[in-house]
Design an enzyme around this catalytic site. Structure first.
Site, PDB file in Angstrom:
ATOM      1  N   LYS A 176      17.679  41.812  30.611  1.00 15.99           N
ATOM      2  CA  LYS A 176      18.379  40.534  30.841  1.00 15.99           C
ATOM      3  C   LYS A 176      19.276  40.757  32.063  1.00 15.99           C
ATOM      4  O   LYS A 176      20.379  41.287  31.966  1.00 15.99           O
ATOM      5  CB  LYS A 176      19.220  40.186  29.608  1.00 15.99           C
ATOM      6  N   GLU A 251      28.563  51.240  30.732  1.00 11.60           N
ATOM      7  CA  GLU A 251      29.152  51.587  32.037  1.00 11.60           C
ATOM      8  C   GLU A 251      30.019  50.399  32.440  1.00 11.60           C
ATOM      9  O   GLU A 251      29.503  49.314  32.718  1.00 11.60           O
ATOM     10  CB  GLU A 251      28.027  51.867  33.031  1.00 11.60           C
ATOM     11  N   CYS A 285      31.276  49.358  40.783  1.00 16.29           N
ATOM     12  CA  CYS A 285      31.993  49.995  39.672  1.00 16.29           C
ATOM     13  C   CYS A 285      32.769  51.210  40.172  1.00 16.29           C
ATOM     14  O   CYS A 285      33.854  51.502  39.694  1.00 16.29           O
ATOM     15  CB  CYS A 285      31.030  50.366  38.565  1.00 16.29           C
ATOM     16  N   GLU A 384      40.913  46.312  37.298  1.00  9.66           N
ATOM     17  CA  GLU A 384      39.756  46.339  38.191  1.00  9.66           C
ATOM     18  C   GLU A 384      39.678  44.989  38.896  1.00  9.66           C
ATOM     19  O   GLU A 384      39.394  43.960  38.271  1.00  9.66           O
ATOM     20  CB  GLU A 384      38.469  46.591  37.393  1.00  9.66           C
TER      21      GLU A 384
HETATM   22  O1  TXE Z   1      30.818  40.457  33.661  1.00  6.90           O
HETATM   23  P1  TXE Z   1      30.027  40.475  32.291  1.00  6.90           P
HETATM   24  P2  TXE Z   1      31.176  39.237  34.628  1.00  6.90           P
HETATM   25  C1  TXE Z   1      33.572  43.560  35.826  1.00  6.90           C
HETATM   26  C2  TXE Z   1      34.321  43.149  37.097  1.00  6.90           C
HETATM   27  C3  TXE Z   1      34.145  41.656  37.097  1.00  6.90           C
HETATM   28  C4  TXE Z   1      34.219  41.344  35.617  1.00  6.90           C
HETATM   29  C5  TXE Z   1      33.608  40.037  35.179  1.00  6.90           C
HETATM   30  O2  TXE Z   1      35.682  43.491  36.960  1.00  6.90           O
HETATM   31  O3  TXE Z   1      35.167  41.005  37.814  1.00  6.90           O
HETATM   32  O4  TXE Z   1      33.522  42.408  35.009  1.00  6.90           O
HETATM   33  O5  TXE Z   1      32.240  39.937  35.589  1.00  6.90           O
HETATM   34  C6  TXE Z   1      25.965  39.696  30.444  1.00  6.90           C
HETATM   35  N1  TXE Z   1      26.398  39.309  25.329  1.00  6.90           N
HETATM   36  N2  TXE Z   1      32.206  44.006  36.124  1.00  6.90           N
HETATM   37  O6  TXE Z   1      31.828  38.150  33.853  1.00  6.90           O
HETATM   38  O7  TXE Z   1      30.325  39.268  31.464  1.00  6.90           O
HETATM   39  C7  TXE Z   1      25.949  38.899  31.720  1.00  6.90           C
HETATM   40  O8  TXE Z   1      24.992  37.844  31.645  1.00  6.90           O
HETATM   41  C8  TXE Z   1      25.535  40.015  26.069  1.00  6.90           C
HETATM   42  C9  TXE Z   1      32.061  45.418  36.329  1.00  6.90           C
HETATM   43  O9  TXE Z   1      29.991  38.852  35.384  1.00  6.90           O
HETATM   44  O10 TXE Z   1      30.301  41.784  31.663  1.00  6.90           O
HETATM   45  C10 TXE Z   1      25.577  39.974  32.723  1.00  6.90           C
HETATM   46  O11 TXE Z   1      24.168  40.202  32.663  1.00  6.90           O
HETATM   47  N3  TXE Z   1      25.534  40.015  27.414  1.00  6.90           N
HETATM   48  C11 TXE Z   1      30.673  45.827  36.427  1.00  6.90           C
HETATM   49  C12 TXE Z   1      26.310  41.199  32.194  1.00  6.90           C
HETATM   50  O12 TXE Z   1      26.572  40.923  30.813  1.00  6.90           O
HETATM   51  C13 TXE Z   1      26.476  39.283  28.037  1.00  6.90           C
HETATM   52  C14 TXE Z   1      29.642  44.904  36.896  1.00  6.90           C
HETATM   53  C15 TXE Z   1      27.638  41.489  32.891  1.00  6.90           C
HETATM   54  O13 TXE Z   1      28.488  40.375  32.744  1.00  6.90           O
HETATM   55  C16 TXE Z   1      27.429  38.529  27.308  1.00  6.90           C
HETATM   56  C17 TXE Z   1      29.936  43.514  36.621  1.00  6.90           C
HETATM   57  C18 TXE Z   1      27.358  38.563  25.886  1.00  6.90           C
HETATM   58  N4  TXE Z   1      28.221  37.886  25.121  1.00  6.90           N
HETATM   59  C19 TXE Z   1      31.194  43.111  36.271  1.00  6.90           C
HETATM   60  N5  TXE Z   1      28.244  37.927  28.203  1.00  6.90           N
HETATM   61  C20 TXE Z   1      30.377  47.276  36.693  1.00  6.90           C
HETATM   62  N6  TXE Z   1      30.634  48.135  35.717  1.00  6.90           N
HETATM   63  O14 TXE Z   1      29.870  47.648  37.743  1.00  6.90           O
HETATM   64  C21 TXE Z   1      27.833  38.272  29.439  1.00  6.90           C
HETATM   65  N7  TXE Z   1      26.741  39.090  29.342  1.00  6.90           N
END
Ligand code: TXE
Length: 482
Positions: A176, A251, A285, A384
């Protein structure tokens, strides 16, 4: 390149719209315009993908030799490189990152499949001395069907690292991708079919996190989940997995320090430190979002970094400048809000990039910003930000450097810049992080290096052989033969 107006899920080797027929518009963050759509997949689509993966696992994939699995992945690596121009442009339009950075990401994606293709038949179990007249084997077996929830900052790279390792270990996958960046995962999965990956072994379902993502995390047919994203969503996914007693790799990002001692080679350090925070507009990240500078050289290093920030040019991904836009309006507002609140608290800006003339007004741009003399407890020192924002701090000696470096909830990576060999190792041991780089910082994706966090940065390891092992479990076979 002309990009199709509509993209479809890949389930059981077939391109399919969402069962609901609904789509999500995809916006190019460089100009704020819709340029294609993806399906809004949900429970039913995830269910179909998991069923297809189970079927493929039982019928074909678990009967393939490790060598044959590896050969398919190696062919895919070559195919990704042959399609590097097309894939780079998709990545650039989808995420906004400059073309040169997108090309590096596509090369790294290929390298994951190359690495894991070569590793597939080198993953061995053990034999264990036990009672007299017995032989014990601990063999490595795949989990079955693995779920992969991928973020939008490095869609191609994170797809490669997690799917490459899982397929090499003998699992079938349901992916996904993030709703903001699905195009390269879909295209690479289609290339995998052309390279001989049997239908159903690798399925990609697009959709919203709270719908398709939540359905995948909670699906009873998923035996392992790998998640990269925010700390909050990571906890939600881990909770769903815990209810089914399924292992998870998380991660979750970081607040990584770059620590510069007075004896550092500044000519080597400064460009790397700047690049580590503007790469992918700071949406990395491992972004080096804090620079800790020994007090005796603080003013000099700050001036050097500040001058580089002042010279940075920001604009559309296709223009291939130093920095592109953020991925979407929400991230842009989040990061700008943090910059404004730091300014309102009187924190000094010591360098700032410029938007190029003619950049589209609807693009999601944020100027790369260097903040000086940041109080260690301030939000921009602790949270972050996930944007091109670097906070500078002064320290006196190794102990204070380590204390500052470890003074956040995160522990993903760190950089240490010093010529003193003893100090290099003392700092490496003192820092709480999954990776410590000495006189370099994370170039080229680090495919061969075990990667993952401590503290709130998550758990489990990806990349390298360690990542491959994570996609297996051990079965012990004890034979009493006399
Ligand atoms: O992240 P989400 P978001 C951090 C970074 C950023 C913040 C928000 O600080 O500003 O997160 O980003 C899926 N059940 N990182 O809101 O929600 C979503 O569709 C299952 C750090 O975009 O964590 C996407 O595929 N899945 C980071 C994935 O989770 C769910 C990279 C990441 O989204 C879900 C990205 C749920 N309930 C953001 N809700 C890194 N570690 O590099 C969302 N998703």
């Amino acid at each position: 390149m002309s990009i199709p107006r509509q993209h479809l899920n890949l389930i059981d080797g077939q391109s399919r719209p969402a069962a609901s027929g609904e789509v999500i518009e995809v916006i190019d963050p460089s100009d704020g315009q819709v340029f294609t759509s993806i399906p809004r997949g949900a429970d039913g689509d995830i269910d179909a993908a998991v069923n297809a993966a189970h079927d493929a696992f039982r019928r074909v994939w678990r009967n393939q030799t490790a060598t044959d699995r590896g050969r398919i992945l190696s062919r895919l690596a070559a195919s990704i490189l042959a399609h590097q121009d097309e894939l780079s442009e998709l990545e650039c339009r989808d995420t906004g990152k400059p073309m040169a950075q997108a090309r590096v990401d596509i090369a790294a994606c290929a390298r994951y499949f190359e690495f894991y293709g070569g590793a597939a038949d080198k993953l061995h179990g053990e034999t264990i001395p036990y009672t007299a007249g017995s032989t014990v084997m601990a063999i490595r077996v795949p989990h079955g069907v693995t779920g992969h929830i991928i973020p939008w900052n490095y869609p191609a790279q994170i797809f490669g690292r997690s799917v490459g390792a899982s397929l090499a270990a003998g699992n079938c996958c349901v992916v996904k991708p993030a709703e903001d960046a699905c195009l390269t995962p879909l295209r690479v999965a289609a290339l995998a079919l052309e390279c001989g990956l049997p239908p159903g072994v690798l399925n990609v379902v697009c959709g919203l996190g709270r719908e398709a993502g939540a359905a995948l995390a909670a699906h009873p047919g998923i035996a392992h989940i790998s998640f990269t994203g925010s700390t909050e969503t990571g906890a939600t996914v881990a909770e769903a997995a815990a209810r089914r007693h399924v292992p998870v790799t998380l991660e979750l990002g970081g607040k990584s320090p770059q620590i510069v001692f007075a004896d550092a080679d500044l000519g080597q350090a400064v460009p790397v430190i700047v690049n580590a925070i503007i790469q992918s507009a700071g949406q990395t990240c491992t972004a080096g979002s804090r620079v800790l500078i020994e007090r005796s050289i603080y003013a000099e290093v700050l001036a050097q970094i500040g001058a580089r920030f002042d010279a940075l040019r920001i604009g559309p991904g296709l223009s291939d400048l130093d920095c592109g836009p953020l991925v979407n309006r929400r991230q842009q507002h989040k990061v700008m809000g943090m910059i404004e609140s730091a300014q309102a608290d009187g924190i000094r800006i010591a360098g700032q990039g410029k938007l190029v003339a003619g950049a589209p007004v609807d693009g999601c741009y944020v100027l790369p910003t260097l903040f000086a003399d940041v109080p260690a407890g301030h939000a921009i020192a602790q949270k972050e930000i996930f944007g091109p924002v670097l906070s500078a701090f002064a320290f006196e000696g190794e102990d204070e450097a380590a204390e500052l470096a470890n003074g956040t909830d995160f522990g993903l990576t760190a950089g240490v810049w010093t010529r003193d060999g003893g100090r290099q190792l003392r700092m490496a041991h003192a820092i709480e992080a999954g990776q410590v780089f000495i006189n370099n910082y994370g170039a080229g994706g680090g495919i061969e290096l075990p990667f993952g966090g401590m503290k709130h940065s998550g758990y489990g390891r990806e990349k390298a052989f360690e990542g491959l092992r994570g996609f297996t479990t051990i079965k012990t076979i004890a034979i009493k033969h006399g």
